[in-house]
Design a protein around this motif. Structure first.
Motif, PDB file in Angstrom:
ATOM      1  N   LEU A 104     -64.666 -33.974  31.705  1.00  0.00           N
ATOM      2  CA  LEU A 104     -65.265 -33.293  32.854  1.00  0.00           C
ATOM      3  C   LEU A 104     -64.426 -33.538  34.114  1.00  0.00           C
ATOM      4  O   LEU A 104     -63.832 -34.603  34.263  1.00  0.00           O
ATOM      5  CB  LEU A 104     -66.667 -33.888  33.070  1.00  0.00           C
ATOM      6  CG  LEU A 104     -67.620 -33.115  33.963  1.00  0.00           C
ATOM      7  CD1 LEU A 104     -68.226 -31.944  33.190  1.00  0.00           C
ATOM      8  CD2 LEU A 104     -68.753 -34.020  34.447  1.00  0.00           C
ATOM      9  N   ARG A 107     -66.989 -34.726  40.100  1.00  0.00           N
ATOM     10  CA  ARG A 107     -67.651 -33.952  41.162  1.00  0.00           C
ATOM     11  C   ARG A 107     -67.847 -34.833  42.398  1.00  0.00           C
ATOM     12  O   ARG A 107     -67.891 -36.064  42.288  1.00  0.00           O
ATOM     13  CB  ARG A 107     -69.035 -33.495  40.700  1.00  0.00           C
ATOM     14  CG  ARG A 107     -69.099 -32.815  39.347  1.00  0.00           C
ATOM     15  CD  ARG A 107     -68.517 -31.423  39.422  1.00  0.00           C
ATOM     16  NE  ARG A 107     -69.026 -30.539  38.398  1.00  0.00           N
ATOM     17  CZ  ARG A 107     -68.417 -30.267  37.244  1.00  0.00           C
ATOM     18  NH1 ARG A 107     -67.272 -30.847  36.924  1.00  0.00           N
ATOM     19  NH2 ARG A 107     -68.947 -29.397  36.397  1.00  0.00           N
ATOM     20  N   ASN A 202     -72.468 -41.345  34.523  1.00  0.00           N
ATOM     21  CA  ASN A 202     -72.706 -39.955  34.890  1.00  0.00           C
ATOM     22  C   ASN A 202     -72.880 -39.212  33.574  1.00  0.00           C
ATOM     23  O   ASN A 202     -71.943 -38.625  33.056  1.00  0.00           O
ATOM     24  CB  ASN A 202     -71.517 -39.400  35.678  1.00  0.00           C
ATOM     25  CG  ASN A 202     -71.661 -37.908  35.909  1.00  0.00           C
ATOM     26  OD1 ASN A 202     -72.762 -37.354  35.849  1.00  0.00           O
ATOM     27  ND2 ASN A 202     -70.543 -37.241  36.154  1.00  0.00           N
ATOM     28  N   PRO A 203     -74.091 -39.278  33.006  1.00  0.00           N
ATOM     29  CA  PRO A 203     -74.298 -38.705  31.675  1.00  0.00           C
ATOM     30  C   PRO A 203     -74.434 -37.187  31.735  1.00  0.00           C
ATOM     31  O   PRO A 203     -74.618 -36.635  32.820  1.00  0.00           O
ATOM     32  CB  PRO A 203     -75.636 -39.336  31.249  1.00  0.00           C
ATOM     33  CG  PRO A 203     -76.356 -39.561  32.532  1.00  0.00           C
ATOM     34  CD  PRO A 203     -75.316 -39.851  33.569  1.00  0.00           C
ATOM     35  N   PRO A 204     -74.350 -36.532  30.582  1.00  0.00           N
ATOM     36  CA  PRO A 204     -74.674 -35.094  30.579  1.00  0.00           C
ATOM     37  C   PRO A 204     -76.157 -34.931  30.858  1.00  0.00           C
ATOM     38  O   PRO A 204     -76.971 -35.625  30.257  1.00  0.00           O
ATOM     39  CB  PRO A 204     -74.333 -34.655  29.143  1.00  0.00           C
ATOM     40  CG  PRO A 204     -74.312 -35.895  28.337  1.00  0.00           C
ATOM     41  CD  PRO A 204     -73.985 -37.029  29.258  1.00  0.00           C
ATOM     42  N   TYR A 205     -76.514 -34.064  31.792  1.00  0.00           N
ATOM     43  CA  TYR A 205     -77.939 -33.926  32.125  1.00  0.00           C
ATOM     44  C   TYR A 205     -78.372 -32.487  32.371  1.00  0.00           C
ATOM     45  O   TYR A 205     -79.504 -32.234  32.783  1.00  0.00           O
ATOM     46  CB  TYR A 205     -78.291 -34.803  33.329  1.00  0.00           C
ATOM     47  CG  TYR A 205     -77.401 -34.621  34.545  1.00  0.00           C
ATOM     48  CD1 TYR A 205     -77.414 -33.443  35.272  1.00  0.00           C
ATOM     49  CD2 TYR A 205     -76.549 -35.644  34.966  1.00  0.00           C
ATOM     50  CE1 TYR A 205     -76.599 -33.286  36.396  1.00  0.00           C
ATOM     51  CE2 TYR A 205     -75.731 -35.492  36.074  1.00  0.00           C
ATOM     52  CZ  TYR A 205     -75.772 -34.307  36.783  1.00  0.00           C
ATOM     53  OH  TYR A 205     -74.963 -34.152  37.871  1.00  0.00           O
ATOM     54  N   VAL A 206     -77.491 -31.541  32.147  1.00  0.00           N
ATOM     55  CA  VAL A 206     -77.857 -30.140  32.361  1.00  0.00           C
ATOM     56  C   VAL A 206     -78.731 -29.678  31.193  1.00  0.00           C
ATOM     57  O   VAL A 206     -78.405 -29.939  30.033  1.00  0.00           O
ATOM     58  CB  VAL A 206     -76.582 -29.265  32.455  1.00  0.00           C
ATOM     59  CG1 VAL A 206     -76.941 -27.790  32.605  1.00  0.00           C
ATOM     60  CG2 VAL A 206     -75.698 -29.735  33.604  1.00  0.00           C
ATOM     61  N   VAL A 218     -66.926 -23.609  34.610  1.00  0.00           N
ATOM     62  CA  VAL A 218     -67.523 -24.810  34.025  1.00  0.00           C
ATOM     63  C   VAL A 218     -67.857 -24.542  32.552  1.00  0.00           C
ATOM     64  O   VAL A 218     -67.423 -25.248  31.649  1.00  0.00           O
ATOM     65  CB  VAL A 218     -68.815 -25.205  34.788  1.00  0.00           C
ATOM     66  CG1 VAL A 218     -69.454 -26.429  34.165  1.00  0.00           C
ATOM     67  CG2 VAL A 218     -68.520 -25.436  36.258  1.00  0.00           C
ATOM     68  N   ALA A 226     -70.090 -33.145  27.715  1.00  0.00           N
ATOM     69  CA  ALA A 226     -70.200 -33.927  28.949  1.00  0.00           C
ATOM     70  C   ALA A 226     -71.240 -33.341  29.901  1.00  0.00           C
ATOM     71  O   ALA A 226     -71.540 -33.944  30.931  1.00  0.00           O
ATOM     72  CB  ALA A 226     -68.841 -33.982  29.646  1.00  0.00           C
ATOM     73  N   LEU A 227     -71.762 -32.173  29.561  1.00  0.00           N
ATOM     74  CA  LEU A 227     -72.668 -31.465  30.470  1.00  0.00           C
ATOM     75  C   LEU A 227     -74.063 -31.262  29.910  1.00  0.00           C
ATOM     76  O   LEU A 227     -75.060 -31.446  30.595  1.00  0.00           O
ATOM     77  CB  LEU A 227     -72.089 -30.075  30.783  1.00  0.00           C
ATOM     78  CG  LEU A 227     -70.843 -30.025  31.646  1.00  0.00           C
ATOM     79  CD1 LEU A 227     -70.090 -28.723  31.425  1.00  0.00           C
ATOM     80  CD2 LEU A 227     -71.235 -30.159  33.112  1.00  0.00           C
ATOM     81  N   GLU A 257     -76.042 -41.144  37.842  1.00  0.00           N
ATOM     82  CA  GLU A 257     -76.216 -39.814  38.440  1.00  0.00           C
ATOM     83  C   GLU A 257     -77.131 -39.004  37.530  1.00  0.00           C
ATOM     84  O   GLU A 257     -76.971 -39.051  36.307  1.00  0.00           O
ATOM     85  CB  GLU A 257     -74.840 -39.139  38.545  1.00  0.00           C
ATOM     86  CG  GLU A 257     -74.882 -37.740  39.108  1.00  0.00           C
ATOM     87  CD  GLU A 257     -73.485 -37.113  39.194  1.00  0.00           C
ATOM     88  OE1 GLU A 257     -72.497 -37.830  39.479  1.00  0.00           O
ATOM     89  OE2 GLU A 257     -73.382 -35.904  38.955  1.00  0.00           O
ATOM     90  N   ARG A 289     -80.506 -37.837  43.433  1.00  0.00           N
ATOM     91  CA  ARG A 289     -79.733 -37.838  42.183  1.00  0.00           C
ATOM     92  C   ARG A 289     -78.981 -39.126  41.927  1.00  0.00           C
ATOM     93  O   ARG A 289     -78.411 -39.310  40.876  1.00  0.00           O
ATOM     94  CB  ARG A 289     -78.674 -36.728  42.227  1.00  0.00           C
ATOM     95  CG  ARG A 289     -79.244 -35.402  42.489  1.00  0.00           C
ATOM     96  CD  ARG A 289     -78.162 -34.395  42.590  1.00  0.00           C
ATOM     97  NE  ARG A 289     -77.334 -34.422  41.400  1.00  0.00           N
ATOM     98  CZ  ARG A 289     -76.437 -33.517  41.117  1.00  0.00           C
ATOM     99  NH1 ARG A 289     -76.250 -32.514  41.929  1.00  0.00           N
ATOM    100  NH2 ARG A 289     -75.718 -33.603  40.036  1.00  0.00           N
TER     101      ARG A 289
HETATM  102  N1  GLN Z   1     -72.947 -31.848  38.222  1.00  0.00           N
HETATM  103  C1  GLN Z   1     -72.391 -31.233  37.067  1.00  0.00           C
HETATM  104  C2  GLN Z   1     -72.568 -29.728  37.123  1.00  0.00           C
HETATM  105  O1  GLN Z   1     -73.560 -29.276  37.616  1.00  0.00           O
HETATM  106  C3  GLN Z   1     -72.996 -31.782  35.811  1.00  0.00           C
HETATM  107  C4  GLN Z   1     -72.434 -33.110  35.499  1.00  0.00           C
HETATM  108  C5  GLN Z   1     -73.187 -33.781  34.412  1.00  0.00           C
HETATM  109  O2  GLN Z   1     -73.882 -33.196  33.571  1.00  0.00           O
HETATM  110  N2  GLN Z   1     -73.053 -35.049  34.395  1.00  0.00           N
HETATM  111  O3  GLN Z   1     -71.706 -28.990  36.709  1.00  0.00           O
END
Ligand code: GLN
Length: 310
Positions: A104, A107, A202-206, A218, A226-227, A257, A289
């Motif tokens: 990733l 950010r 900063n884990p995947p969290y979407v 993206v 990673a997302l 995060e 966050r």
């Molecule tokens: N902030 C990222 C995005 O919105 C996501 C990063 C994440 O999942 N750690 O693209």
């Protein structure tokens, strides 16, 4: 036609101004976000000069090797590849890090997370703090921390071998590879050490449904692993919180995060795992966050248990 010049759109002996205009038009036609900025960043990189300096060089003619480099870059940007991947680097808190599709792109929110860790004095009072970065990606978090205190004990974990290789390369470039242990493993199956001072992540969290709405640069280019945080965005965060509690020493810290609307749920997860004093700081857009949570110190934990028994 010379090899490598097939279908060139930049004319020989073009001026910087002409190249910027042509690049911008092509990027605009391809629907690339902020085409002028992208064109300027690419040209400045080819010139190896600061972007603002281009304004002083608008009438300079560009050597053909540089024009070819710009053209290749434009072709990649036209396919919505992120500019950081095209340049092969990005800036993270003033450090230049190698950046490619293995990980990733860091950010600004993650810079804010790191800034809060760097300023968290209780952590840095230890002579050699032991800190793990779970899901290290290109290594931006752990490398910045290792640069703060070079004799700390650092671990960088990622399930992607490619990301770990990239992070290791970045650590070498910044002279901190010796301080970091690099591990390719899934969090679930990994036999983690205990007694760490801090976990950073900063884990995947979407949410999977939102993943499909992400910008093309993206969604099409960055590693999905990673997302994508699963149906509710917490697929990784849930076990991460639990594991962090297990591997932290009493009094240890978790810095993480999370997604812009996940704090109420994450706060519950933290409490359920035993963390105390969890708090969320807003990021630059005002969303809660940036999480800090503390594993209770031994005596506090003991007091609680005794109370329960009584
Ligand atoms: N902030 C990222 C995005 O919105 C996501 C990063 C994440 O999942 N750690 O693209």
């Amino acid at each position: 036609m010379q090899p490598g010049t097939a279908g060139r759109f930049l004319k020989m002996n073009s001026t910087v101004l002409a190249i910027l205009n042509e690049s911008k038009n092509r990027l605009q036609a391809a629907g690339v976000d902020r085409p002028e900025l992208a064109a300027e960043i690419l040209a400045a990189d080819a010139f190896n000069c600061p972007r603002l300096e281009l304004a002083l060089r608008l009438h300079e003619k560009l050597a053909s090797a540089r024009a070819v480099a710009i053209e290749q870059g434009i072709r990649r940007l036209e396919k919505h590849e992120p500019i950081q991947y095209v340049l092969g680097k990005t800036d993270f808190m003033g450090h230049v890090l190698k950046c490619d599709r293995r990980a990733l792109i860091p950010r600004p929110e993650t810079e804010e997370l790191v800034e809060s860790i760097l300023g968290f004095e209780p952590l840095w009072q230890a002579d050699a703090p032991a800190i793990i970065d779970i899901g290290t990606g290109n290594g931006c978090i752990i490398i910045t921390l290792a640069l703060r205190k070079k004799n700390g004990k650092y671990i960088a974990l990622d399930s992607s071998a490619g990301a770990i290789a990239l992070a290791e390369e970045n650590a070498r470039r910044h002279g901190v590879a010796h301080a970091i242990k690099f591990i390719t493993a899934d969090l679930a199956g990994w036999r983690a050490p205990r007694g760490l001072d801090a976990v950073a992540a900063n884990p995947p969290y979407v949410r999977t449904a939102d993943f499909h709405d992400l910008e093309k640069n993206v969604r099409l280019w960055e590693p999905r692993a990673a997302l994508d945080g699963g149906a509710d965005g917490l697929r990784v965060i849930r076990p991460l919180v639990k594991k962090s509690y297990e591997i932290l020493k009493p009094g240890g810290f978790l810095f993480m995060e999370i997604g812009f609307d996940q704090w109420p749920q994450v706060r519950q997860l933290l409490a359920a795992s035993g963390f105390s004093r969890s708090a969320a700081r807003p990021d630059c857009s005002g969303h809660d966050r940036l999480i800090t949570a503390v594993k209770p110190a031994q005596n506090a934990a003991r007091r609680r248990t005794t109370k329960k028994k009584a």
